[in-house]
Structure formats: C-alpha cells, structure tokens
Motif scaffolding. Structure first.
Motif, short mmCIF file in Angstrom:
data_model
loop_
_atom_site.label_atom_id
_atom_site.label_comp_id
_atom_site.label_asym_id
_atom_site.label_seq_id
_atom_site.Cartn_x
_atom_site.Cartn_y
_atom_site.Cartn_z
N TRP A 150 48.02 -1.50 4.53
CA TRP A 150 47.34 -0.32 5.18
C TRP A 150 48.32 0.75 5.06
CZ3 TRP A 150 47.36 2.38 9.67
CH2 TRP A 150 46.31 3.46 9.82
N VAL A 151 49.38 0.57 5.81
CA VAL A 151 50.46 1.59 6.05
C VAL A 151 50.96 2.07 4.70
CG1 VAL A 151 52.81 1.85 6.87
CG2 VAL A 151 51.13 0.66 8.43
N VAL A 152 51.24 1.32 3.56
CA VAL A 152 51.61 1.43 2.46
C VAL A 152 50.75 2.64 1.88
CG1 VAL A 152 52.24 1.05 -0.08
CG2 VAL A 152 53.23 -0.14 1.84
N ASP A 153 49.38 2.47 2.04
CA ASP A 153 48.49 2.98 1.48
C ASP A 153 48.29 4.42 2.14
OD1 ASP A 153 45.85 3.02 -0.49
OD2 ASP A 153 45.05 3.96 1.70
N GLU A 154 48.35 4.70 3.72
CA GLU A 154 48.22 5.65 4.23
C GLU A 154 49.57 6.54 3.71
OE1 GLU A 154 46.07 6.92 7.14
OE2 GLU A 154 45.01 5.83 5.40
N PHE A 155 50.74 6.17 3.48
CA PHE A 155 51.96 6.70 3.08
C PHE A 155 51.88 7.23 1.81
CE2 PHE A 155 54.31 5.01 7.00
CZ PHE A 155 54.88 6.38 7.67
N GLY A 156 51.11 6.63 1.02
CA GLY A 156 50.94 6.71 -0.56
C GLY A 156 50.01 7.92 -0.81
N LEU A 169 36.03 -3.42 6.80
CA LEU A 169 36.18 -2.94 8.02
C LEU A 169 37.10 -1.48 8.21
CD1 LEU A 169 35.84 -3.83 11.18
CD2 LEU A 169 37.99 -4.66 11.11
N SER A 170 37.94 -1.35 7.29
CA SER A 170 38.73 -0.01 7.32
C SER A 170 38.38 0.93 6.31
CB SER A 170 40.20 -0.68 6.93
OG SER A 170 40.38 -1.09 5.71
N ALA A 171 37.34 0.53 5.51
CA ALA A 171 36.85 1.62 4.54
C ALA A 171 38.03 1.90 3.67
CB ALA A 171 36.16 2.84 5.12
N LYS A 172 38.70 1.14 3.31
CA LYS A 172 39.69 1.15 2.25
C LYS A 172 39.65 0.49 1.01
CE LYS A 172 43.10 3.23 4.54
NZ LYS A 172 43.71 4.52 3.81
N HIS A 173 40.25 0.61 0.01
CA HIS A 173 40.15 -0.25 -1.32
C HIS A 173 41.64 -0.80 -1.74
CE1 HIS A 173 36.18 1.86 -2.09
NE2 HIS A 173 36.81 2.85 -1.58
N LEU A 174 41.94 -1.55 -0.82
CA LEU A 174 43.30 -2.28 -0.86
C LEU A 174 43.06 -3.27 -1.85
CD1 LEU A 174 44.55 -2.26 2.73
CD2 LEU A 174 44.81 -0.54 1.11
N ALA A 175 44.18 -3.63 -2.72
CA ALA A 175 44.07 -4.81 -3.57
C ALA A 175 45.15 -5.79 -2.99
CB ALA A 175 44.54 -4.44 -4.87
N SER A 176 45.09 -6.83 -3.33
CA SER A 176 45.79 -8.05 -2.89
C SER A 176 47.27 -7.69 -3.37
CB SER A 176 45.47 -9.32 -3.40
OG SER A 176 46.12 -10.24 -2.96
N VAL A 177 48.17 -8.21 -2.46
CA VAL A 177 49.56 -7.97 -2.83
C VAL A 177 49.80 -8.69 -4.15
CG1 VAL A 177 50.41 -10.03 -1.59
CG2 VAL A 177 52.02 -8.11 -1.92
N LEU A 178 49.13 -9.80 -4.46
CA LEU A 178 49.25 -10.51 -5.74
C LEU A 178 49.14 -9.81 -6.76
CD1 LEU A 178 48.03 -14.18 -4.68
CD2 LEU A 178 50.49 -13.45 -4.76
N ARG A 179 48.31 -8.72 -6.77
CA ARG A 179 47.78 -7.88 -7.97
C ARG A 179 48.18 -6.50 -7.89
NH1 ARG A 179 42.98 -10.88 -5.98
NH2 ARG A 179 42.49 -8.95 -5.13
N THR A 180 49.16 -6.29 -6.98
CA THR A 180 49.65 -4.93 -6.93
C THR A 180 51.11 -5.03 -7.18
OG1 THR A 180 50.06 -5.08 -4.50
CG2 THR A 180 47.98 -4.19 -5.24
N ASP A 181 51.85 -3.99 -6.65
CA ASP A 181 53.35 -3.98 -6.80
C ASP A 181 53.94 -5.30 -6.53
OD1 ASP A 181 55.89 -2.83 -7.12
OD2 ASP A 181 55.51 -1.27 -5.97
#
Length: 831
Positions: free
Chosen positions: A80-86, A400-412
């Motif tokens: 979530w923090v990485v997404d906000e800073f990104g 809950l957070s209204a985000k579209h985060l992907a699992s760490v296994l499928r991201t960077d």
C-alpha cells in the motif's frame, strides 16, 4: 589391475592407482547420506532443529504463526505504501513536470488554489526560457457522448493542449501523439472508452457526437490511465473546444477566470527552484494591484503532499503513509518480540545441550551458528506461511482500501527479494540474544547444574512483554479515538438537511430545459422541492476575491466563497435564516441584485445588526443583502466554516436538486425516473443521493480507519499469542512448585491467581507507558480537523480494561490448566 599396470610403471604407483579405483567403485555402491554433502556437525544441527520442531508443536506454531501474521501484514502495508509513493512516477518526465498554483495568502491566510486562468500556460512558456512545454488540463462539466443509439454521460471527458502528450507518458496504441490534436474537433480515447463505443472495430477516423451539438473525430487511442495517476481521463480533446463551444473565446485571455490546471515542463529538475522564485510576482507584472502569488508544485508531490484548494479528488495524505508505515513496524516488532521472548525463555532448558556439545568439541562459533540457523529456519517457515496469507488477504484488502494492488509474487521481484531479506533479518535479530547468551555458557557449570542463565532472570522477559503490550495498548487507544472521531462527524448537526435529496447534473441541452424539468418534477406527488446551483454544497470553491460592502475599510482583505443558486435553495436544504428573507419570485430585483450571506461573513465583515439592507457586491455586481443564513457545515469538517454568499445566476446552474417526501425512497426515485423518461430529453437519468457526496468527504478516513482497526486487532492477537506461549512455558517450568502447593492445600483459584498476577503487573506497566504516548499522538491527529471530538478519560480506561481483560483471558487458560493438573505426575518429574 592390469589396466593400471599398463598405464603406470612402479609398484607403488600401481598400488595407489588400484586403491583409488577400488574406492571409486565402492563409493558408487554406497547409499546416499546427507553427511557426504554436509559436515557432520551441520547435519546434527539440522536434525536437532527438526526434532525440536516435531516435539514442540505448540511452541513452533506460536512462533511461526506470530511471525507469519506479522510479515503478511507488513507486506500488505508495504504494498500500500509503495503504491501511494508510486503515484505519477510512471511518467518519463516526472522529475521535470510541475503544476502551477495560486498562493492567495494575501487575502486569506493559508489559502491556495490549484486552478489557474486559461492564458497562464502559454504566457509562462513565452516569458520564461526555463519552460520547454506547457499545457492546460481540466473539464468544463460532464458531456453527453453519442454514437448512434448509444449515449453516455461522461464524467471524465477532459481537455488539454497539444504539449500534453509530449509531457506526460500515456502511450498511444493507435494514432500519432504529435498530430492527435491537429484538428480542434478531435478526441483521443482510452482503450476502455474505445471498446465501450466501438467494440472490436477500429475507432480511428470515426466520429462521436457531443451534447447533441457537434461532432469530434477519433484521432488516437491510448492505454488505459494507470490507477496511480493524479490525472484521470477517459476522453481527451483539444482545449479550443471549451473556448468555442462552452465559454466565450475571449475567456482564453481572461486572467481573472481561474478554472483549469496548468502544468509546465522544465529543461531539468534543478532549474525549478530558480523559476519558483521568478514567478512569485509574475501576476503583479500583469496587474499592479494583484496580491496573489504563483508557485510550482512537483508532479510527484501532488498525490501525497497537496493541500491546495480545488484539488483533484484522488489525492492522498503523507501523514497516513507514515502512520501505516509505523503500524507495520509495530506489528512486526510485536511478532519479533514474541519470537525472541519465547526463545529466550526456553534457553535455560537447552543449557545442558550446549554443555554436552562443548564437551564433545563444539566451539562457540559453531553453537552460535546452530542457534542462528534454527532461528532463521523458523523465520523462513514463517515467510513461506506469510506468502500464503498474503495471497489470501490481498483481495479483501483491496476491497477495503479501494486499491488495485497485485500480490508481491506477481509484481516487482525486487519487492519479493526485499521481503525475503526482511524475513532473514527478522530471524537473525530474533535469534541474536539466545544465540549469543547460550554460546557463552561454561560446560562445567552447566553439567553440575549450578548455572543460573540470563533466561532464568525474568528482567529481560519482563521488558519484552512490557514493550510488546505497550504497542498493543497504543493501537487500541488509537483505534478508539479514530472510531470516536468518525462517529462524531456522522452525528454532528451540520446545520442543514441532506436526507432524501437527489441531485442530477445539468449539462448540454439540459441547462436550457431546466425550467421545464423543474415544473414537471414539481407535478410529481413524491417531490417536495426542486432547486439548482453552480457547485455542489460539498465543493463550493468559487472565490470572487474581496467583496465590497457598506462600511468596509479600504485596506481590509477578506476572501469569501460564492455559489450561484436558484429559488428555493435554502428551503430545499432546510438552512434557517437568522435575519431577513430568502429569494422570492415575486420580487423582480432578487434575480439581479439580492445577496444572502452567512453568519461567519457577518462576523468577518464586523457588521452590526441590522445587516439586511446594507449594500454588498463583488466583481462588477452590486446590490444589497436581503438575508443572513445560519452557519452550516457545507464543507468537510477538516475546514472551519468560511464566509459564504449566495447569489441568483440562472445561466450558471449546473446541478439540480430534488427533495423527496418521506416514505419509500426507492419507489420515489423510480417515480422520478419515470417522470424524466416521459419528457423524452434524450439524456440518461443519472441521479444520486446527496448523502453519498457527504459520505465521500470522509471516505478516506473511513477506509483507513477500518484498515487501522483490523490491523490493530491483528497486532493485539499476535501479542496475546506470544503471551499464551509464555504462560505455557512458565506453567511447565513451575510444574513442581504448583504440585507442592496443591499437596499443601492450595486451591485452583489460588494457583491461577498466583500465575496470572505477574502478567497483569506487566500489562499495567505497559499501560502506564502507552497511554501518555497515545494521548500525544492522537491529539496531533485530531488537530487536522477543524471540528473534533474530545479525547475523554474513558478512551484510556477502555484501552486499559481491554488489554488487561485480553491478557487475563489468555493467561488464565494456561494457568487453570496447570492448576488442575495431577500434582503426583508433576512431583515425579526429574529435576
């Protein structure tokens, strides 16, 4: 042997070659043993760790579960923090793009605006060589877009200048960014918009109708705007359309018309501070009487560090990033403390093992490696479990957070490597104390049984428990304060009525048909009132500068918010008047010269009653005050009530409000839709309740508050899990003592109270540390609200009682179990 003799000559060489070949032949028939690839001592350490895991299943579960939950939560928050800073960092020119904004502190301290006048972009590019490119960006209301029988009211139909695509990175799938805006009546679609209108057909060169008024040609298709973008659009057209079709073309040179964002791209990111100093007084060179100043804001700072007036709706807040970063660190710290506490507590039981290993030749570095290895092995097991938990939790967390985060296994992959390193460091840190202490034991003292280890001394264990529960109590208190503030904002009397009010947008041809629509709605028996305004009550941002009023000091500066409304506005929203009257149709001058102000405006202007009848005006509009309305919280409770004025202005109405009668609201809305469709307006019926707009003012706090509650509950759970393991260990250590006490007549309740008492003292000490810290931090958080709840003593009493209750329940389970055990079995155990 003969082959060896043929190759080498001497008898000694022949014998050596034979022995070598014989050993190789035997080795091929020898079964595999781990010791062939691992030193015997290392294999022994691994077997020992495996046996301990097998024998101490509950201890292993507590350690692995605590660390796994801590790591999983830390991963979620980190994503979530990485997404906000990104946000906005996908643009190639992010370091050199800046937004121009107004600093209006001269007229209103601390006031700013993200909106600038139309000529700003071209003027800055012309007058400052540091500016390579510039563009305007914004919308002039929503648009009805039609293709044959398809019609959609588009809320993200935006306008920009040709430099837009050279500045920002929105890759084209079809078309050429250099020529996309060569035709003033063109439009660039996102892939989603292209599919919505044209399906699988090639949209290039095809036309779309706008507001039943004019056509635009599709000149390009770009990839969908990333979720982490401050600039959002589905359709983008040249800015000339706004000037030619919706406002007068001369408005393009109007420096008093602040309605759009302006972005500039500089030659390099080092020149922005110098340019920032240059443009401060730029407006004064255009108009000597101008007091407002200009400033530059980096594109990368818009999402998290922007508190400008009239800003985008998808901005975040850097303070919440730090809060959740601290929350992740707290939860991970609690999990590490659990691991260290239990490992340290059980170290006394392994003293004899260390002594025996030293007697048979093990060195201190080897023993240190053994215990570090066990700790890291447990941490890696927890890391594997945490990855599984992450996969299970990422979906609910996104909801809950209204985000579209992907699992760490499928991201960077770097994130995955970072989390692996985090688990490794956690294992090393968690195992550092027992490894270093155990390896220092002298074998002669251990085997004599005279060793009193550091683990037997409860001081370190007490400190860890107090630290752990201090964090838990802090989170409980913080959760209580956040929930209290959210409840306060929901129940506060806002000074107006918002229930059962439906709003509909007036755009395109609907603006000219407002009177007809209004009359038709009023014939509907389910409708009480109909009115309209320029701005939503939650978003009144129009600031016509310092108004003029009777008795004003010539040097006095005051900013006032203005909205243009229709008749029955105050009646529809139930805003009471403290003096004067509302706008009336039977008084012809009301439409031209009448003003209604709020109580805060009266205070700022220092007007003594009676106020009604005094002259008042702004811009070139002059008239008189006909009424003073009671102050109402039309904006977010983050802001204090501001001076406000309402004025009739039929040509600028953009939102219609319909107040329904009490009863079945769903049925009333259906009746309203039927009335709308019966008028054959050619526009879709898109109504939403005003309540939703006010809920959106606090949507961020509500979402983050919910996340905070869930994660705080997990932190407390991890703490209780560690307390359960520690209570189990202490009950095991004091089994003989409990047996003797029971033989001498001690009751189950007495033994339970004895064992629970020390834990209660630790938790009480944690409360004494955490409560002052929570009071300081939460007071600072509440400082961000202009209207806030008070932190009562009950919040801390609740936090203390809840932490004590949870600790008592956790410990009592093991205490009662130990107290009810058979004392004969305990007394038979070998010391």
């Amino acid at each position: 042997f003969r082959r060896a003799a043929a190759q080498v000559g001497t008898p000694e060489a022949i014998a050596a070659e034979y022995r070598k070949n014989r050993a190789l032949a035997l080795d091929r028939r020898r079964p595999w043993r781990p010791g062939r690839f691992m030193p015997a001592l290392g294999w022994s350490y691994l077997k020992t760790a495996g046996r301990k895991i097998g024998r101490q299943k509950s201890y292993t579960f507590i350690n692995v579960a605590g660390l796994a939950i801590g790591l999983a939560v830390c991963m979620l928050i980190s994503l979530w923090v990485v997404d906000e800073f990104g946000y906005d960092r996908f643009h190639q020119n992010v370091r050199t793009i800046f937004r121009v904004y107004y600093d209006e502190s001269a007229t209103a301290p601390g006031s700013t605006s993200a909106l600038t006048p139309p000529p700003m972009a071209a003027a800055l590019k012309k007058d400052f060589p540091e500016v390579l490119r510039s563009t305007r960006f914004g919308a002039w209301g929503r648009r009805l877009v039609s293709l044959g029988e398809k019609s959609f009211a588009e809320t993200k139909y935006m306008n920009a200048d040709p430099d837009f695509f050279a500045m920002f990175t929105f890759p084209f799938v079809k078309g050429d960014p250099a020529s996309a805006f060569s035709n003033p009546y063109s439009v660039v679609l996102t892939e989603a918009a292209a599919e919505k209108y044209f399906g699988r057909e090639d949209p290039m060169g095809k036309t779309l109708n706008i507001d039943h008024s004019f056509d635009v040609v599709v000149s390009g298709v770009v990839r969908n705007v990333p979720a982490g973008s401050s600039l959002e659009f589905d359709m983008l057209s040249p800015f000339e359309i706004v000037l030619k079709k919706y406002i007068e073309e001369k408005a393009g040179d109007n420096w008093g018309f602040n309605s759009f964002s302006t972005f500039v791209m500089l030659a390099d990111d080092n020149s922005w501070s110098g340019l920032n100093r240059k443009i401060v007084g730029y407006l004064k060179t255009l108009e000597p009487q101008e007091t407002d100043k200009l400033a530059l804001q980096p594109l990368s700072a818009i999402h998290l560090r922007s508190r400008l007036g009239s800003d985008y709706n998808n901005t975040g807040d850097i303070k919440y990033v730090w809060i959740f970063g601290a929350l992740a660190a707290f939860i991970l710290a609690i999990a590490c403390v659990n691991f260290m506490n239990l490992t340290t507590a059980r170290s006394a039981n392994r003293a004899r093992e260390v002594g025996l290993r030293k007697v048979v030749g093990a060195t201190r570095p080897q023993i240190i490696r053994q215990f570090f290895g066990e700790s890291v092995l447990m941490a890696l097991l927890a890391f594997s479990a945490a990855l599984l938990l992450l996969e299970l939790l990422i979906g609910p967390f996104n909801t809950l957070s209204a985000k579209h985060l992907a699992s760490v296994l499928r991201t960077d992959p770097r994130l995955l490597l970072g989390f692996f390193g985090l688990a490794l460091v956690t294992g090393l840190l968690s195992g550092s104390y027992p490894a270093l202490v155990l390896s220092s034991f002298r074998p002669v003292l251990v085997l004599r049984g005279t060793l009193r280890s550091a683990a037997a001394n409860p001081l370190f264990r007490k400190a860890l428990v107090v630290f752990q529960f201090s964090l838990s109590v802090f989170l409980i208190a913080g959760t209580a304060v956040i929930s209290r503030q959210m409840s306060y904002m929901k129940t506060l009397d806002l000074g107006f009525q918002r229930e059962r009010i439906v709003r509909l947008s007036l755009f395109g041809e609907l603006k000219g048909k407002y009177g007809v629509i209004r009359e038709e709605f009023l014939r509907n028996p389910e409708v009480l009132n109909v009115t309209a305004s320029l701005a939503l009550p939650t978003d009144i941002q129009n600031t016509p500068g310092t108004p003029e009023w009777e008795g004003k000091d010539p040097d006095e500066q005051m900013e006032i918010k203005a909205d243009f409304v229709d008749y029955d506005y105050l009646e529809t929203f139930g805003i009471p008047l403290v003096e004067g009257r509302s706008f009336r149709r039977d008084i012809a001058t009301d439409a031209e010269t009448a003003f209604i102000i709020n109580e805060e405006a009266v205070r700022r202007m220092r007007l003594a009653p009676p106020v009604v009848g005094r002259s008042f005006g702004f811009w070139s509009i002059k008239g008189q005050i006909i009424g003073v309305m009671k102050d109402a919280h039309l904006q977010s409770l983050h802001h204090k009530i501001e001076p406000m004025v309402f004025k009739m202005f039929p040509d600028w109405l953009s939102t219609m409000y319909v107040k329904l009668r009490a009863g079945d609201v769903t049925a009333s809305l259906g009746s309203l839709k039927k009335t709308w469709e019966g008028m054959s307006l050619g526009y879709p019926f898109e109504a939403r309740f005003l309540d939703d707009d006010f809920e959106n003012l606090y949507r961020t706090e509500q979402r983050l508050g919910a996340i905070f509650r869930y994660f705080a509950a997990l932190a407390v759970f991890i703490g209780c899990l560690g307390l359960l393991g520690l209570a189990s260990f202490m009950a095991e250590q004091r089994a003989k003592e409990i047996g003797i006490r029971k033989v001498l007549g001690a009751s189950v309740s007495g033994v339970t109270l004895m064992m629970s008492g020390q834990f209660i003292k630790w938790v009480l000490a944690a409360n004494l540390i955490a409560i002052p810290a929570a009071w300081i931090v939460m007071n600072r958080w509440l400082g961000g609200f202009a209207y806030r709840t008070e932190i009562g003593i009950w919040v801390f009493l609740l936090s203390a009682g809840l932490s004590l209750g949870l600790a008592l329940l956790t410990v009592a389970f093991q205490s009662i179990r130990a107290a009810r055990g058979n004392p004969v079995i305990a007394l038979r155990q070998e010391t």
